[in-house]
Motif scaffolding. Structure first.
Motif, PDB file in Angstrom:
ATOM      1  N   LYS A   4       0.731  -1.303  -0.062  1.00  0.00           N
ATOM      2  CA  LYS A   4      -0.027   0.072   0.046  1.00  0.00           C
ATOM      3  C   LYS A   4       0.889   1.320  -0.029  1.00  0.00           C
ATOM      4  N   ALA A   5       0.523   2.216  -0.917  1.00  0.00           N
ATOM      5  CA  ALA A   5       1.118   3.575  -0.728  1.00  0.00           C
ATOM      6  C   ALA A   5       0.717   4.280   0.375  1.00  0.00           C
ATOM      7  N   ILE A   6       1.810   4.193   1.242  1.00  0.00           N
ATOM      8  CA  ILE A   6       1.415   5.399   2.537  1.00  0.00           C
ATOM      9  C   ILE A   6       1.563   6.626   2.319  1.00  0.00           C
ATOM     10  N   ASN A   7       2.563   7.101   1.608  1.00  0.00           N
ATOM     11  CA  ASN A   7       2.765   8.512   1.486  1.00  0.00           C
ATOM     12  C   ASN A   7       2.601   8.919   0.000  1.00  0.00           C
ATOM     13  N   ARG A   8       2.370  10.253  -0.184  1.00  0.00           N
ATOM     14  CA  ARG A   8       2.199  10.910  -1.614  1.00  0.00           C
ATOM     15  C   ARG A   8       3.292  11.876  -1.897  1.00  0.00           C
ATOM     16  N   ILE A   9       4.396  11.683  -1.340  1.00  0.00           N
ATOM     17  CA  ILE A   9       5.535  12.705  -1.705  1.00  0.00           C
ATOM     18  C   ILE A   9       5.665  12.689  -3.009  1.00  0.00           C
ATOM     19  N   LYS A  10       5.931  11.752  -3.937  1.00  0.00           N
ATOM     20  CA  LYS A  10       5.974  11.724  -5.408  1.00  0.00           C
ATOM     21  C   LYS A  10       5.082  12.579  -6.009  1.00  0.00           C
ATOM     22  N   VAL A  11       3.744  12.162  -5.622  1.00  0.00           N
ATOM     23  CA  VAL A  11       2.632  12.938  -6.240  1.00  0.00           C
ATOM     24  C   VAL A  11       2.605  14.396  -5.907  1.00  0.00           C
ATOM     25  N   VAL A  12       2.865  14.843  -4.852  1.00  0.00           N
ATOM     26  CA  VAL A  12       2.830  16.126  -4.301  1.00  0.00           C
ATOM     27  C   VAL A  12       4.311  17.186  -5.011  1.00  0.00           C
ATOM     28  N   LEU A  13       5.282  16.458  -5.077  1.00  0.00           N
ATOM     29  CA  LEU A  13       6.573  16.659  -5.609  1.00  0.00           C
ATOM     30  C   LEU A  13       6.046  17.095  -7.354  1.00  0.00           C
ATOM     31  N   VAL A  14       5.515  16.436  -7.859  1.00  0.00           N
ATOM     32  CA  VAL A  14       5.086  16.418  -9.357  1.00  0.00           C
ATOM     33  C   VAL A  14       4.040  17.642  -9.439  1.00  0.00           C
ATOM     34  N   GLU A  15       3.033  17.817  -8.497  1.00  0.00           N
ATOM     35  CA  GLU A  15       2.083  18.684  -8.304  1.00  0.00           C
ATOM     36  C   GLU A  15       2.943  20.069  -8.349  1.00  0.00           C
ATOM     37  N   LYS A  16       3.906  20.010  -7.658  1.00  0.00           N
ATOM     38  CA  LYS A  16       4.648  21.485  -7.491  1.00  0.00           C
ATOM     39  C   LYS A  16       5.750  21.687  -8.431  1.00  0.00           C
ATOM     40  N   ASN A  17       5.883  20.511  -9.278  1.00  0.00           N
ATOM     41  CA  ASN A  17       6.641  20.809 -10.138  1.00  0.00           C
ATOM     42  C   ASN A  17       8.393  20.560  -9.567  1.00  0.00           C
ATOM     43  N   ASN A  57       5.784  23.711   1.128  1.00  0.00           N
ATOM     44  CA  ASN A  57       4.684  24.529   1.510  1.00  0.00           C
ATOM     45  C   ASN A  57       3.260  23.900   1.485  1.00  0.00           C
ATOM     46  N   VAL A  58       3.383  22.574   2.017  1.00  0.00           N
ATOM     47  CA  VAL A  58       2.015  21.771   2.321  1.00  0.00           C
ATOM     48  C   VAL A  58       1.786  21.423   3.499  1.00  0.00           C
ATOM     49  N   SER A  59       0.593  20.908   3.938  1.00  0.00           N
ATOM     50  CA  SER A  59       0.334  20.378   5.382  1.00  0.00           C
ATOM     51  C   SER A  59       0.941  19.114   5.097  1.00  0.00           C
ATOM     52  N   PRO A  60       1.449  18.582   6.255  1.00  0.00           N
ATOM     53  CA  PRO A  60       2.025  17.172   6.594  1.00  0.00           C
ATOM     54  C   PRO A  60       0.753  16.305   6.045  1.00  0.00           C
ATOM     55  N   ARG A  61      -0.269  16.330   6.353  1.00  0.00           N
ATOM     56  CA  ARG A  61      -1.492  15.681   6.078  1.00  0.00           C
ATOM     57  C   ARG A  61      -1.621  15.546   4.418  1.00  0.00           C
TER      58      ARG A  61
END
Length: 66
Positions: A4-17, A57-61
């Protein structure tokens, strides 16, 4: 057994370019370590997760899946 993918680090990095290389440089970590976080092979310590959130610049959640 699927992992299971626990974190979204990769997704958020892509969103923030932003790249995982950039994140590794900001944290003073090895690129391979950050890559393993991005692929959910291992999870960063909670203190590091909070630091990542501050850097991008995002919430840890926002970095966690429900």
């Amino acid at each position: 057994m699927s992992q299971k993918a626990i974190n979204r680090i990769k997704v958020v990095l892509v969103e923030k370019n932003l790249s995982s290389k950039w994140l590794a440089e900001q944290l003073g970590k090895n690129e391979a370590t950050v890559s393993r976080w991005c692929t959910n092979d291992v999870q960063p310590p909670l203190t590091t997760l909070v630091k990542i959130a501050e850097l991008i610049n995002v919430s840890p959640r926002d970095l966690l899946n429900e």
